[in-house]
Design a protein around this motif. Structure first.
Motif, PDB file in Angstrom:
ATOM      1  N   VAL A   1       0.853  -1.189   0.000  1.00 42.98           N
ATOM      2  CA  VAL A   1       0.000   0.000   0.000  1.00 42.98           C
ATOM      3  C   VAL A   1       0.890   1.241   0.000  1.00 42.98           C
ATOM      4  CG1 VAL A   1      -1.906  -1.140   1.207  1.00 42.98           C
ATOM      5  CG2 VAL A   1      -0.136   0.054   2.525  1.00 42.98           C
ATOM      6  N   PRO A   2       0.349   2.379  -0.412  1.00 44.61           N
ATOM      7  CA  PRO A   2       1.136   3.616  -0.350  1.00 44.61           C
ATOM      8  C   PRO A   2       1.283   4.109   1.085  1.00 44.61           C
ATOM      9  CG  PRO A   2      -0.764   3.835  -1.839  1.00 44.61           C
ATOM     10  CD  PRO A   2      -0.977   2.608  -1.021  1.00 44.61           C
ATOM     11  N   VAL A   3       2.224   5.023   1.250  1.00 45.60           N
ATOM     12  CA  VAL A   3       2.390   5.756   2.504  1.00 45.60           C
ATOM     13  C   VAL A   3       1.662   7.087   2.379  1.00 45.60           C
ATOM     14  CG1 VAL A   3       4.060   7.005   3.944  1.00 45.60           C
ATOM     15  CG2 VAL A   3       4.569   4.676   3.162  1.00 45.60           C
ATOM     16  N   PHE A   4       0.843   7.405   3.368  1.00 45.50           N
ATOM     17  CA  PHE A   4       0.295   8.762   3.462  1.00 45.50           C
ATOM     18  C   PHE A   4       1.151   9.516   4.463  1.00 45.50           C
ATOM     19  CE2 PHE A   4      -2.470  11.730   5.906  1.00 45.50           C
ATOM     20  CZ  PHE A   4      -2.536  12.712   4.932  1.00 45.50           C
ATOM     21  N   LEU A   5       1.859  10.525   3.990  1.00 40.99           N
ATOM     22  CA  LEU A   5       2.779  11.312   4.809  1.00 40.99           C
ATOM     23  C   LEU A   5       2.139  12.647   5.125  1.00 40.99           C
ATOM     24  CD1 LEU A   5       5.680  11.675   6.000  1.00 40.99           C
ATOM     25  CD2 LEU A   5       6.323  12.643   3.786  1.00 40.99           C
ATOM     26  N   SER A   6       1.947  12.917   6.409  1.00 43.03           N
ATOM     27  CA  SER A   6       1.371  14.183   6.860  1.00 43.03           C
ATOM     28  C   SER A   6       2.436  14.931   7.656  1.00 43.03           C
ATOM     29  CB  SER A   6       0.144  13.926   7.740  1.00 43.03           C
ATOM     30  OG  SER A   6      -0.386  15.138   8.246  1.00 43.03           O
TER      31      SER A   6
END
Length: 727
Positions: free
Chosen positions: A56-61
């Protein structure tokens, strides 16, 4: 009993052990999100490995503790269970404190701007498990708005693209990384090659270019939102100190902006200190977070304005008040018991469980009347622009005159201010991010040391010493063992500490540069060789850590994901942001060190970095202020002043007079030309073989390139020598 089935690691679903992992993080910003239903992970190899195993992708906040819109997006989306469930099911969510990891922030901000055409915080970036960016934006609302999709729509679109068009997504991510790598190559600095001579005509051209974007009515540059242009102001003040056809223009621009900010809502008229920026062109409505790095830089600029003599509609006496109150605010509001300075105060205050931006700072006419009585309240409301309707919210308006106060008004303000301060102190206060960042504390050391010297306040110099001592004790890991003969000790600087304990990544180039510059300023103010020795160790360590095959980089590659995201190339950002670029600050520290030591190697290295100036001087001077300020120092120097002789009032008078000189190329050393136990020269090279006069009379040697004129014994003669060098 049958065991629960283990999810397929490539199904995309979170495993049974996944949870929010921020509760043990020391960062105040990360802990703000520890209670979210989102399964946040700290940035690191483990999070990216988890994304790879789940495919899965990484969601970077990315955000920071004092960020108002970060709080808004957290409340709207990250605290929403349905949104969190979707995010947890289809992504690995990673939170980054941009103040802890500016290397991560800088690279992915570049990607965000390339993808979306905008930048800011909170920053929302979608990454492959290798760390390559493929989609990005900033704040996303919980429901669609004109021109901006909802956060849930973005998540669903990214998931659909990842599962249905994977090849195109990964190709685009690789292409973006390669393009960013090419940008890095274009900005590369080879510090192993002798530089060409710096063209002195570039600096007047930069002044004229800045004049084209100045706001002559309200001060500053451009339109709203308007940020304090600290590095540009430093350049203008330095340029104004050197006679030229554009010196007067530089002084006028600097004076207009310094006056406008000092008299505006950007400056806290009650408590002191500057807010991060103004949302209005006339500085009347600030964004209320207060940052250490802003206030340290602005304190230094106001002190240099005082040293220049003021005028241009902003007298030195008024600047002295602003500088003193800013220094006092830094120490009282951000000072920590361990000795360092905290990073920031939040924009918001929590009132009845709700976040309200600027709540601590806002006033209504009714509140003024309750505190001051009808007559004084009416006068203060008119004088400080408090109308019947709040300028910020229903909670009221910030206090600001927007102009210089006349004599009667100043007396009134002096009389009522203590009562207003007492009232404000009883309100809910903004939160404080107690993270200690090495580089920002280095900025404060320089500012407080110079403020103490110029304002005649030994307490500020002492405070600079305490902060420097904290950095040495907590952030500096000295090399163990004995250095090679003739070589000073070196070591490693850690970027962040919490509660008196260093943690996390090693310092970045900016940390080494800001701290080295701060220690050199503290040495100049005190004559204590301890600070010179520590600055020397930092500079030598930085030359080893951030130079590879002659190329200078902002970091030493702390995370392989960051390196991949910029095309596998070491990154160097020459542009100022909220703080000066690491490269520009390092050039300044190198110049100061070379002036004290006579080191041609470090002078050449500084000149190589200043090769960045020509393409930026006229095309982008607003983001190259510190490079321009450093170039001004280089062209006006190196001018070295060695104050020698026994400590006492006579040497102190010579030393202080030189510290008050506005010459941008002047470096001051004070002390005795001592020797070590073996009879070899010791201490700062500039002081060596510079004897005092007959009977130990203190003398000043004014030198260029370590070659000195005949020494002089009076303040008048010393200042004449320095002044004549500027002609």
């Amino acid at each position: 009993m049958q065991a629960a089935p283990t999810p397929d690691p490539r199904s995309g679903q979170p495993g049974p052990g996944e949870r929010n992992a921020l509760g043990a993080e020391p960062s105040a910003y990360l802990r703000q999100h520890a209670g979210n239903p989102v399964h946040w992970q700290p940035f690191g190899d483990a999070a990216f490995a988890r994304a790879a195993s789940r495919d899965v992708p990484v969601f970077l906040s990315i955000g920071y503790a004092a960020c108002h819109w970060c709080h808004v997006m957290a409340r709207e989306s990250f605290e929403d269970q349905a949104t969190a469930d979707y995010l947890n099911s289809h992504f690995v969510a990673v939170k980054v404190d941009r103040e802890e990891r500016p290397d991560v922030d800088t690279v992915y901000m570049g990607a965000t701007q390339a993808i979306s055409g905008e930048g800011g915080w909170p920053m929302s970036v979608f990454l492959t498990p290798e760390g390559l960016a493929f989609h990005a934006g900033t704040y996303f609302p919980p429901r669609p708005m004109p021109g901006r999709p909802s956060f849930r729509q973005v998540l669903e679109a990214v998931h659909e693209a990842w599962t249905e068009r994977r090849d195109a997504v990964e190709d685009n991510a690789r292409s973006l990384a390669e393009n960013m790598g090419q940008v890095q190559l274009a900005a590369a600095v080879d510090v192993s090659r002798p530089p060409e001579l710096l063209d002195a005509g570039l600096l007047p051209a930069a002044v004229r270019s800045l004049a084209g974007s100045e706001d002559p009515d309200d001060g500053g540059f451009g339109t709203a939102p308007k940020f304090p242009p600290s590095a540009v102001l430093e350049f203008l003040v330095r340029h104004a100190a050197v006679p030229s056809e554009t010196a007067g223009k530089a002084r006028d621009m600097a004076g207009r902006t310094l006056a406008a900010m000092a008299r505006s809502a950007l400056f806290d008229q009650l408590g002191g200190g500057f807010a991060r920026y103004s949302v209005t062109r006339d500085w009347s409505v600030p964004h209320f977070e207060k940052m250490l790095y802003d206030n340290a830089q602005l304190l230094r600029v106001y002190v240099h304005w005082i040293r220049l003599g003021g005028t241009a509609g902003f007298p030195a006496a008024e600047a002295t008040d602003i500088a003193s109150r800013t220094a006092d605010w830094l120490l009282s509001a951000l000072g920590l018991p361990e000795g360092g300075l905290a990073s920031s105060l939040d924009a918001d205050s929590v009132v009845d469980g709700e976040h309200h931006e600027g709540a601590s700072y806002l006033w209504t006419r009714d509140e003024l009347e309750r505190v001051l009585g009808a007559e004084d309240a009416a006068a203060v409301a008119w004088m400080m622009n408090v109308g019947t309707q709040g300028a910020v919210s229903e909670l009221g308006s910030p206090l600001h005159p927007g102009r210089a106060l006349d004599g009667d008004e100043a007396q009134l303000w002096s009389r009522v201010r203590p009562r207003l301060q007492e009232t404000r102190a009883r309100r809910p206060q903004p939160g404080r991010d107690e993270k200690v960042v090495a580089g920002w504390n280095g900025l404060a050391v320089a500012a407080l040391a110079e403020a103490g010297a110029v304002l005649g306040r030994p307490d500020l110099v002492a405070a600079a010493g305490r902060i420097a001592g904290y950095l040495e004790r907590v952030h500096w890991r000295a090399e163990t063992g004995q250095p090679d003969a003739g070589e000073p000790a070196t070591g490693e600087l850690v970027r962040v500490s919490h509660g008196g304990a260093a943690r996390g990544i090693g310092g970045l180039l900016e940390d080494y540069a800001f701290c080295a510059d701060g220690f050199l300023s503290l040495y100049s103010a005190t004559g204590d060789p301890r600070w010179y020795t520590l600055a020397e160790a930092l500079i030598r360590a930085a030359c080893t850590r951030f130079v590879d095959a002659g190329r200078l980089a902002d970091s030493a590659g702390e995370s392989e994901q960051v390196v991949r995201a910029q095309g596998g190339k070491p990154g160097l950002d020459p542009f100022d942001d909220a703080t000066p670029s690491g490269a520009a600050a390092f050039a300044g520290a190198l110049l100061g060190y070379a002036a004290l030591t006579g080191s041609a190697e470090h002078r050449i290295m500084a000149g190589s970095i200043l090769a960045l100036v020509p393409p930026l001087a006229t095309r982008a001077p607003r983001v190259a202020g510190w490079l321009l300020a450093t170039a001004q120092a280089a062209l006006a120097g190196p001018l070295e002043a060695a104050v020698v002789g026994p400590a006492g009032p006579e040497r102190d008078a010579l030393h202080r007079a030189l510290l008050l000189s506005p010459s941008p190329g002047l470096v001051v050393a004070a002390g005795d030309a001592g020797t070590d136990d073996g009879g070899k020269p010791a201490g700062v090279p500039l002081l060596r073989q510079r004897p005092a006069g007959p009977g130990g009379t203190p003398l000043v040697y004014v030198c260029r390139g370590m070659v000195c004129d005949r020494p002089v014994a009076t303040v008048e003669e010393a200042l004449e020598r320095v002044s004549s060098a500027l002609q």
